[in-house]
Design a protein around this motif. Structure first.
Motif, PDB file in Angstrom:
ATOM      1  N   ASN A  88      -3.411   0.122   5.359  1.00 22.51           N
ATOM      2  CA  ASN A  88      -2.840   1.415   5.004  1.00 22.51           C
ATOM      3  C   ASN A  88      -1.327   1.402   4.829  1.00 22.51           C
ATOM      4  OD1 ASN A  88      -5.008   3.139   4.757  1.00 22.51           O
ATOM      5  ND2 ASN A  88      -5.111   3.551   6.935  1.00 22.51           N
ATOM      6  N   ALA A  92       1.094   4.494   3.484  1.00 24.94           N
ATOM      7  CA  ALA A  92       2.028   5.120   4.431  1.00 24.94           C
ATOM      8  C   ALA A  92       3.459   5.075   3.901  1.00 24.94           C
ATOM      9  CB  ALA A  92       1.940   4.430   5.789  1.00 24.94           C
ATOM     10  N   ILE A  95       3.793   7.572   0.977  1.00 32.18           N
ATOM     11  CA  ILE A  95       3.920   8.951   1.463  1.00 32.18           C
ATOM     12  C   ILE A  95       5.332   9.189   1.987  1.00 32.18           C
ATOM     13  CG2 ILE A  95       3.192  10.540   3.298  1.00 32.18           C
ATOM     14  CD1 ILE A  95       0.329   9.495   2.873  1.00 32.18           C
ATOM     15  N   SER A 113       9.173   5.938  10.391  1.00 31.21           N
ATOM     16  CA  SER A 113       7.879   5.606   9.778  1.00 31.21           C
ATOM     17  C   SER A 113       7.522   4.148  10.002  1.00 31.21           C
ATOM     18  CB  SER A 113       7.912   5.893   8.280  1.00 31.21           C
ATOM     19  OG  SER A 113       8.136   7.246   8.041  1.00 31.21           O
ATOM     20  N   SER A 158      -6.021   6.895   9.739  1.00 31.60           N
ATOM     21  CA  SER A 158      -5.259   8.102   9.431  1.00 31.60           C
ATOM     22  C   SER A 158      -3.755   7.934   9.623  1.00 31.60           C
ATOM     23  CB  SER A 158      -5.766   9.252  10.299  1.00 31.60           C
ATOM     24  OG  SER A 158      -5.603   8.944  11.667  1.00 31.60           O
ATOM     25  N   GLU A 159      -3.276   6.708   9.830  1.00 38.20           N
ATOM     26  CA  GLU A 159      -1.852   6.507  10.081  1.00 38.20           C
ATOM     27  C   GLU A 159      -0.955   7.005   8.945  1.00 38.20           C
ATOM     28  OE1 GLU A 159      -1.663   1.759   8.903  1.00 38.20           O
ATOM     29  OE2 GLU A 159      -1.486   2.351  10.988  1.00 38.20           O
ATOM     30  N   PRO A 160      -1.311   6.849   7.664  1.00 39.17           N
ATOM     31  CA  PRO A 160      -0.413   7.379   6.632  1.00 39.17           C
ATOM     32  C   PRO A 160      -0.282   8.897   6.690  1.00 39.17           C
ATOM     33  CG  PRO A 160      -2.015   5.893   5.656  1.00 39.17           C
ATOM     34  CD  PRO A 160      -2.424   6.116   7.078  1.00 39.17           C
ATOM     35  N   PHE A 161      -1.373   9.569   7.010  1.00 38.10           N
ATOM     36  CA  PHE A 161      -1.352  11.025   7.035  1.00 38.10           C
ATOM     37  C   PHE A 161      -0.647  11.546   8.283  1.00 38.10           C
ATOM     38  CE2 PHE A 161      -5.076   9.396   4.818  1.00 38.10           C
ATOM     39  CZ  PHE A 161      -4.696   9.738   3.534  1.00 38.10           C
ATOM     40  N   GLY A 164       2.955  11.225   7.325  1.00 39.04           N
ATOM     41  CA  GLY A 164       3.293  12.316   6.408  1.00 39.04           C
ATOM     42  C   GLY A 164       3.409  13.647   7.122  1.00 39.04           C
ATOM     43  N   LEU A 165       2.469  13.927   8.018  1.00 30.51           N
ATOM     44  CA  LEU A 165       2.517  15.175   8.774  1.00 30.51           C
ATOM     45  C   LEU A 165       3.758  15.228   9.659  1.00 30.51           C
ATOM     46  CD1 LEU A 165       1.099  17.810   9.555  1.00 30.51           C
ATOM     47  CD2 LEU A 165      -0.098  16.529  11.343  1.00 30.51           C
TER      48      LEU A 165
END
Length: 179
Positions: A88, A92, A95, A113, A158-161, A164-165
């Protein structure tokens, strides 16, 4: 839709797409070096914590095998694929790049990040390697297995999201770009 919002959305989408392909091209070159260095560092730490000697990392096609040995126990080999915890990274980073135009402190956001990704990868490799040393202790093995599965099933997917969050919530909303 207001024209400024439309412009921002198109700009963000274009940055995401372009940066994804750039990050992917760079990552395909750097991935193996990053993974090997990470495995060497974490394997030395695990060897010290488990009172075992870290022997070496062997590569066979896409799989790496970390070998530990000691006088008290037989040699242990821990197979792993670098792709299993780093696939990912290009998303990431893309994003992060897409959100950078809206962030005042760009270098700090990029550092945060990258730090999140590296810490998550360290935790993943640490949990995977220590699983082989906790076989005799059922409670410790169950806790270690839970943390490993949590990291593998939820965090790596879910690390990229999450990045991003985080960047959206902390860096953009707090700075007043979005009310």
């Amino acid at each position: 839709m207001p024209p400024r919002l439309r412009k921002d959305i198109l700009k963000t989408a274009a940055i995401f797409i372009v940066s994804y392909f750039v990050c992917l091209a760079i990552w395909l070159y750097v991935k193996e070096i990053y993974g090997t260095v990470l495995l060497h560092i974490i394997s030395n730490i695990v060897g010290f914590l488990a009172n075992a000697a870290y022997v070496d990392v062997y590569r066979e096609q896409d799989m790496f095998t970390v070998v530990f040995g000691s006088l008290k126990m037989r040699e242990r080999a821990v197979p792993m694929s670098i792709n299993s915890f780093t696939y990912n990274v290009p998303v990431a980073l893309a994003i992060t790049a897409a959100l950078l135009p809206f962030i005042k402190r760009k270098m700090r956001a990029l550092f945060e990040s990258l730090s999140f990704l590296v810490v998550l990868h360290i935790f993943y490799v640490l949990m995977l390697e220590t699983l082989s040393f906790t076989m005799g202790n059922n409670i410790l093995h169950a806790v270690n297995e839970y943390f490993f599965l949590f990291t593998h099933k939820i965090m790596t997917r879910s690390e990229p999201f999450i990045i991003g969050l985080y960047l959206f919530a902390v860096r953009i909303v707090k700075q007043g770009h979005i009310p």
